[in-house]
Design an enzyme around this catalytic site. Structure first.
Site, PDB file in Angstrom:
ATOM      1  N   GLN A  95      42.840  32.448  38.031  1.00 26.78           N
ATOM      2  CA  GLN A  95      42.643  33.872  37.783  1.00 26.78           C
ATOM      3  C   GLN A  95      43.956  34.608  37.573  1.00 26.78           C
ATOM      4  OE1 GLN A  95      41.968  35.887  41.990  1.00 26.78           O
ATOM      5  NE2 GLN A  95      40.831  33.939  41.891  1.00 26.78           N
TER       6      GLN A  95
ATOM      7  N   GLU B  89      49.501  40.847  45.035  1.00 24.46           N
ATOM      8  CA  GLU B  89      49.131  40.281  46.324  1.00 24.46           C
ATOM      9  C   GLU B  89      50.228  39.360  46.853  1.00 24.46           C
ATOM     10  OE1 GLU B  89      46.359  36.492  45.152  1.00 24.46           O
ATOM     11  OE2 GLU B  89      45.504  38.456  44.758  1.00 24.46           O
TER      12      GLU B  89
ATOM     13  N   ARG C 254      39.040  35.834  35.286  1.00 27.64           N
ATOM     14  CA  ARG C 254      39.013  34.407  35.580  1.00 27.64           C
ATOM     15  C   ARG C 254      39.231  33.569  34.329  1.00 27.64           C
ATOM     16  NH1 ARG C 254      35.317  37.061  38.650  1.00 27.64           N
ATOM     17  NH2 ARG C 254      35.614  36.871  40.903  1.00 27.64           N
TER      18      ARG C 254
END
Length: 385
Positions: free
Chosen positions: A96, A133, A274
């Site tokens: 992803q 992230e 994705r």
């Protein structure tokens, strides 16, 4: 300061034992993939201030400046800018990428304008936010991150000795990096599915036979037979983290986690495009708009600092740090200029007057004093204001 009650998400790739082991609970036999700590509307934590449990998202919405502080609201708006998770991969996650802020806003507005339901399986953008992230390993952790240099990928593919992979290797050798990576990823993801399934099966058999650098990819095919994402994954760097090490993933960087338990901190978003290793929706044209077609080694981060060990990252929506609290050491008073979530991963520390066990967490509103004492490991998630 509020003790959090958190939701555990039962995604199919989750480990059946890692999160129960952290919490000191008996496994249920079902996968437990992610424990969410924060105010994301998909699974907000809950707190009880004496009138029964409330969603943290509702508490913050009722008084944003009181909970987050004026500086956080002025900079990031009236919501908690980050989401903290414990992530337990027992099988590979999907391959992803995540959009940057401009891409997320444009994609969200477009899908809203077209009337695509927010919970539709083919919806790409759940919110108008980006999703950088960071993943910090609690156990040895394995994953894929970022493109290899095209020539390295060409050598890897050629080493399998699978004839149907030769055109991809030739493309990787024939063009400049951006064009080579773009052409090969596009070709892999748009190939005839039956032909690609045969290629994946042959590549997996060769990878199992050869082992070594091919072993991670053989593992992928056991979980996703015939998936073109297995070949796409061979374009990426394989990495391993030891406990305490971390990786940061910015917008457009293709990645997949394979195995391990970690603390994940990310901007408060659920936007995912994705590329494979999943039965979920794959929107190839939209994906190709988001991917950054450039190579680079995964940059392993190690915490820096004395007392509060910080994982430096080029992002302001979140800041991750760690405290290793030793017996007899002085307590640590934390800054109170921004909201924070404290997560215990080992030992028996205290957050002010609240005792914490592994897997337990607390929300500390901006302006409230928090003091860490006792022994154990505590991760601190906050924002940069």
């Amino acid at each position: 300061m509020d003790r959090l009650t958190n939701t555990i998400r039962p995604y199919a790739w989750g480990s059946t034992t890692a999160i129960p082991h952290l919490l000191g609970a008996e496994p249920t036999g079902e996968p437990q993939a992610e424990m969410w700590m924060g105010a994301h509307p998909g699974a907000p934590s809950r707190i009880d201030r004496g009138a029964g449990e409330q969603a943290l998202s509702d508490v913050i919405a009722a008084d944003p400046e009181g909970e987050l502080g004026a500086a956080t609201v002025a900079r990031f708006g009236p919501r908690l800018p980050f989401l903290l998770k414990v992530l337990a991969a027992g099988a590979p996650l999907s391959l992803q990428v995540h959009p940057d802020l401009a891409q997320a806003k444009a994609g969200f507005e477009d899908e809203e304008r077209r009337g695509i339901p927010i919970d539709a399986a083919h919806r790409n953008y759940k919110d108008p936010s980006h999703k950088p992230e960071m993943l910090c390993a609690l156990t040895p952790f394995e994953g894929l991150c970022g493109f290899r240099p095209p020539l390295h990928s060409a050598e890897l593919l050629e080493g399998l000795g699978v004839g149907s992979l030769k055109p991809y290797a030739d493309l990787l050798r024939a063009h400049p990096e951006d064009a080579a990576l773009r052409e090969v990823l596009t070709a892999v993801l748009t190939a005839d599915r039956e032909e690609m399934a045969r290629t994946v099966a042959e590549a997996a058999a060769a990878a199992e036979r050869l082992g070594g650098p091919y072993a991670p990819y053989a593992h992928l095919v056991h979980e996703h037979p015939g998936d073109p994402g297995v070949i796409a994954a061979m374009l990426l760097n394989h990495f391993r983290l030891q406990p305490g090490e971390a990786v940061f993933l910015g917008a457009g960087v293709p990645h997949a986690y394979i195995d391990g338990l970690g603390v994940e901190l990310l901007a408060n978003s659920d936007n995912v495009l994705r590329a494979g290793l999943t039965p979920k929706h794959v929107d190839v044209p939209e994906l190709l708009k988001i991917v950054k077609f450039e190579s680079g080694d995964p940059h392993v981060l190690r915490p820096e600092g004395d007392g509060e060990e910080v994982y430096e990252a080029p992002i302001d929506e979140f800041r991750l740090s760690r405290f290793l609290l030793a017996p007899g050491a002085a307590s640590r008073v934390l800054p109170a200029d921004a909201p924070q979530i404290l997560l215990c991963t080992a030992g028996s520390p205290r957050a002010s007057e609240l005792p914490l066990a592994p897997g337990e967490s607390v929300f500390v509103p901006a302006g409230e004093k928090a003091e860490l004492s006792g022994t154990g490991t505590v991760f601190r998630a906050t924002v940069v204001v």
